[in-house]
Design an enzyme around this catalytic site. Structure first.
Site, PDB file in Angstrom:
ATOM      1  N   THR A 187      36.594  18.590  58.026  1.00  0.00           N
ATOM      2  CA  THR A 187      37.389  18.541  59.253  1.00  0.00           C
ATOM      3  C   THR A 187      36.833  19.628  60.173  1.00  0.00           C
ATOM      4  O   THR A 187      36.265  20.608  59.687  1.00  0.00           O
ATOM      5  CB  THR A 187      38.870  18.834  58.975  1.00  0.00           C
ATOM      6  N   GLU A 336      40.768  12.810  57.116  1.00  0.00           N
ATOM      7  CA  GLU A 336      41.482  12.708  55.838  1.00  0.00           C
ATOM      8  C   GLU A 336      41.865  11.272  55.481  1.00  0.00           C
ATOM      9  O   GLU A 336      42.281  10.990  54.369  1.00  0.00           O
ATOM     10  CB  GLU A 336      42.763  13.552  55.891  1.00  0.00           C
ATOM     11  N   LYS A 445      57.117  22.773  73.880  1.00  0.00           N
ATOM     12  CA  LYS A 445      58.534  22.910  73.548  1.00  0.00           C
ATOM     13  C   LYS A 445      59.253  23.554  74.727  1.00  0.00           C
ATOM     14  O   LYS A 445      59.142  24.740  74.961  1.00  0.00           O
ATOM     15  CB  LYS A 445      58.696  23.749  72.289  1.00  0.00           C
ATOM     16  N   TRP A 450      61.014  18.340  73.473  1.00  0.00           N
ATOM     17  CA  TRP A 450      59.561  18.256  73.376  1.00  0.00           C
ATOM     18  C   TRP A 450      58.980  17.450  74.524  1.00  0.00           C
ATOM     19  O   TRP A 450      59.493  16.384  74.871  1.00  0.00           O
ATOM     20  CB  TRP A 450      59.154  17.584  72.054  1.00  0.00           C
TER      21      TRP A 450
HETATM   22  P1  ADP Z   1      39.175  16.846  64.274  1.00  0.00           P
HETATM   23  O1  ADP Z   1      39.853  16.448  65.558  1.00  0.00           O
HETATM   24  O2  ADP Z   1      39.780  18.051  63.659  1.00  0.00           O
HETATM   25  O3  ADP Z   1      37.698  16.777  64.364  1.00  0.00           O
HETATM   26  P2  ADP Z   1      39.517  14.254  63.189  1.00  0.00           P
HETATM   27  O4  ADP Z   1      38.305  13.695  63.827  1.00  0.00           O
HETATM   28  O5  ADP Z   1      39.836  13.909  61.814  1.00  0.00           O
HETATM   29  O6  ADP Z   1      39.503  15.779  63.196  1.00  0.00           O
HETATM   30  O7  ADP Z   1      40.710  13.979  64.176  1.00  0.00           O
HETATM   31  C1  ADP Z   1      41.904  13.422  63.793  1.00  0.00           C
HETATM   32  C2  ADP Z   1      42.930  13.611  64.864  1.00  0.00           C
HETATM   33  O8  ADP Z   1      42.518  13.032  66.098  1.00  0.00           O
HETATM   34  C3  ADP Z   1      44.231  12.927  64.560  1.00  0.00           C
HETATM   35  O9  ADP Z   1      45.001  13.702  63.687  1.00  0.00           O
HETATM   36  C4  ADP Z   1      44.846  12.795  65.940  1.00  0.00           C
HETATM   37  O10 ADP Z   1      45.483  13.987  66.346  1.00  0.00           O
HETATM   38  C5  ADP Z   1      43.652  12.568  66.808  1.00  0.00           C
HETATM   39  N1  ADP Z   1      43.491  11.131  67.081  1.00  0.00           N
HETATM   40  C6  ADP Z   1      42.649  10.270  66.495  1.00  0.00           C
HETATM   41  N2  ADP Z   1      42.776   9.050  67.036  1.00  0.00           N
HETATM   42  C7  ADP Z   1      43.728   9.127  67.991  1.00  0.00           C
HETATM   43  C8  ADP Z   1      44.325   8.191  68.903  1.00  0.00           C
HETATM   44  N3  ADP Z   1      43.946   6.924  68.979  1.00  0.00           N
HETATM   45  N4  ADP Z   1      45.300   8.659  69.713  1.00  0.00           N
HETATM   46  C9  ADP Z   1      45.704   9.945  69.670  1.00  0.00           C
HETATM   47  N5  ADP Z   1      45.173  10.855  68.850  1.00  0.00           N
HETATM   48  C10 ADP Z   1      44.195  10.459  68.018  1.00  0.00           C
END
Ligand code: ADP
Length: 550
Positions: A187, A336, A445, A450
């Site tokens: 991640t 994940e 917040k 929210w």
């Molecule tokens: P990182 O952003 O830490 O590189 P990831 O690529 O695993 O890790 O990102 C996952 C996160 O991206 C999700 O938990 C969510 O917050 C965001 N995300 C992914 N797809 C979407 C979507 N279609 N709409 C909103 N948020 C999204």
């Protein structure tokens, strides 16, 4: 007592995906745009032959089953061969995001104990600089021909082509247990150290079925896919595996993700399907808008585009449909979760719906696909109803959701009921469509209520002069936090704060309206192209809102 079924117990293996593609779709092209403008045209049969050669070479690099093999590489056929050869032999392909900070890359390589690094020449200097820190890495392989290999101060350096040259093009892939680890991604670690997610053959093959399913991404043999998401970003969302399952053509754009390059690939390779994060698509439309009538948009064959990684702004969904006749499939997931968890796919009730109503459906993150159970939980740990208004944290479970981070005890990432908490905040409507309102750390917040930063950002980018927008909460003496809107304008555009506010007035509820608007030249992004809100929060920590008169 239950009765055992009498079906074959064949493991779900990544090597079988490639064998299938080579047998039934051998001539289907894999087109790669490499370093310095070189283009290579391969196909699934050749990828299978060369993956076999690489599998024969891996033991000569000291790679045994279970060992981690790192890549720092763009999208290319060689990277695809690594996907299959490394996993197929029972080792683990660790795709490293080269856009991370060097300290993070060094940390990740050390944590995963990668013994070999395969890299694109673009990253040669980076690796030479980092080499003293990479004590665990014994060998380096440059993804190039022998005659392209520069002299570099890296131990046991060899070119990819000389490594595999002359080796047999057939390999007897081992019949692994399907639970064997196949690949890993970290991640991006915007907070704390990056954490490793270890996928298995079983999880990867099951995830591929979901991508090929009609209400997944409907990936098929009729698709020519432009892979505009990097192969180091959650395995390019699983498409390199799913494309083998269904025999789709792959167009691998190397490092070039500019709007101009993407557009040219789409036309030249008759691409029907593509996928990428919103930032990539914003650049794509910037190019199309700049070119204006000079482009004959009828030359595009594009039908569907998957937008994920961040919320797809409604304005982007509208543009794809209205300018190009392309259906945007919004999808939500995370490293994940392999990553695909929810997908926008229409229901019978949406047939014949006005486009503006359909855009509202596509602006949500979609519904759970079979294989991932998605639920929203309140602060008290109670599961919330699918009523379109109860907001809580999303938890997920399923066969392609992790159970523990790499190095931790099995199931240590789960609660007692087997749920993984995603840190995303959402509600689910009665049809099962998920609406992400925020990441829990980004939610604003205000006076105990929210405010969704994502909703505000989406509304702001709906303004024709706005290229990109971010909303963060900044301290407010009365309300605890209030939204600050930070805007990047399109080149040559002008807009004032009050004009922006007026535009938003009809689009969001009154008490959500930002307390201030600032204009900047650019916004910080993470290594995967998402807004880096931690940086923005630091940058605007002392920003005094005009409404804060205390
Ligand atoms: P990182 O952003 O830490 O590189 P990831 O690529 O695993 O890790 O990102 C996952 C996160 O991206 C999700 O938990 C969510 O917050 C965001 N995300 C992914 N797809 C979407 C979507 N279609 N709409 C909103 N948020 C999204």
């Amino acid at each position: 007592m239950s009765l055992a079924g009498l079906m074959q117990r064949q493991s779900l293996l990544i090597s079988d995906l490639l064998a299938h593609a080579a047998t039934y779709h051998g001539d289907v092209e894999i087109v790669s745009h490499l370093h310095a403008g070189e283009v290579r045209r391969s196909n699934w049969r050749t990828v299978a032959h060369r993956a076999a050669q690489l599998a024969h070479a891996l033991p000569t690099l000291g790679v045994a089953q279970g060992d981690r093999v790192a890549t720092l590489a763009w999208n290319s056929d060689r990277h695809l061969e690594l996907y299959y050869a490394v996993a197929g032999t029972g080792a683990v392909l660790h795709t490293v995001n080269p856009r991370l900070f060097p300290e993070q890359i060094a940390y990740i390589l050390g944590h995963a104990a990668d013994g070999v690094v395969f890299f694109d020449l673009d990253f040669a200097d980076l690796l030479v600089k980092m080499a003293p820190q990479l004590t665990g890495v014994k060998r380096f392989v440059a993804l190039c021909r022998a005659d392209q290999l520069p002299t570099l101060d890296l131990p046991h350096l060899v070119s990819y082509e000389s490594l595999i040259e002359g080796l047999p093009q057939q390999y007897d892939w081992p019949d692994l247990d399907e639970a064997t680890a196949s690949s890993m991604c970290y991640t991006s670690g915007t907070t704390g150290n990056p954490k490793g997610v270890l996928y298995s053959h079983r999880s990867t093959v099951l995830h591929s079925f979901a991508l090929c399913a009609a209400d997944g991404m409907a990936l098929s043999a009729r698709d020519s896919v432009l892979l505009a998401v990097p192969m180091f970003h959650v395995n390019a969302w699983g498409v390199p595996y799913a494309a083998a399952m269904c025999g789709a053509k792959l167009v691998l754009p190397g490092s070039g993700l500019s709007g101009e390059r993407l557009y040219a690939h789409m036309v030249n390779e008759a691409c029907t399907f593509s996928l990428g994060v919103p930032t990539v698509w914003l650049g794509f439309f910037q190019y199309i808008d700049q070119q204006g009538v000079a482009l004959d948009l009828r030359a595009l064959r594009l039908q569907r585009v998957v937008v994920g990684g961040s919320a797809a702004p409604r304005a982007l969904i509208e543009k794809f449909e209205e300018k190009l006749g392309v259906f945007v499939i919004q999808s939500w997931g995370m490293t994940e979760t392999s990553p695909v968890s929810t997908v926008v796919s229409l229901l019978p009730k949406h047939a014949g719906q006005a486009l503006s109503d359909r855009f509202a459906v596509q602006s949500r993150q979609g519904r759970a696909i079979f294989g991932v159970e998605v639920a929203v939980f309140g602060a008290d740990g109670q599961r919330l109803p699918h009523d379109g208004k109860s907001v809580g944290e999303i938890r997920v479970r399923g066969p392609w959701v992790l159970c523990a981070y790499y190095g931790n005890a099995p199931d240590s990432a789960l609660d007692a009921q087997g749920w993984f908490s995603t840190g995303d905040v959402a509600y689910i409507d009665p049809d099962g469509f998920v609406q992400i309102t925020d990441r829990s750390k980004d939610v604003i917040k205000s006076g105990g209520e929210w405010i969704s930063s994502i909703d505000l950002e989406n509304a702001a980018v709906g303004h024709p002069s706005v290229r990109e927008a971010a909303v963060i909460g900044v301290p407010h003496s009365k309300w605890q936090e209030r939204p600050l809107l930070i805007v990047v304008l399109k080149p040559g555009e002008t807009l004032t704060g009050p004009q922006m506010m007026e535009f938003l007035t009809d689009r969001v509820v009154r008490w959500w309206l930002p307390d201030d608007v600032v204009f900047v030249d650019e916004l910080p992004h993470t290594a995967t192209g998402k807004l880096l809100k931690t940086r923005l929060r630091e940058q605007f920590r002392d920003h005094r809102l005009p409404t804060d008169v205390a």
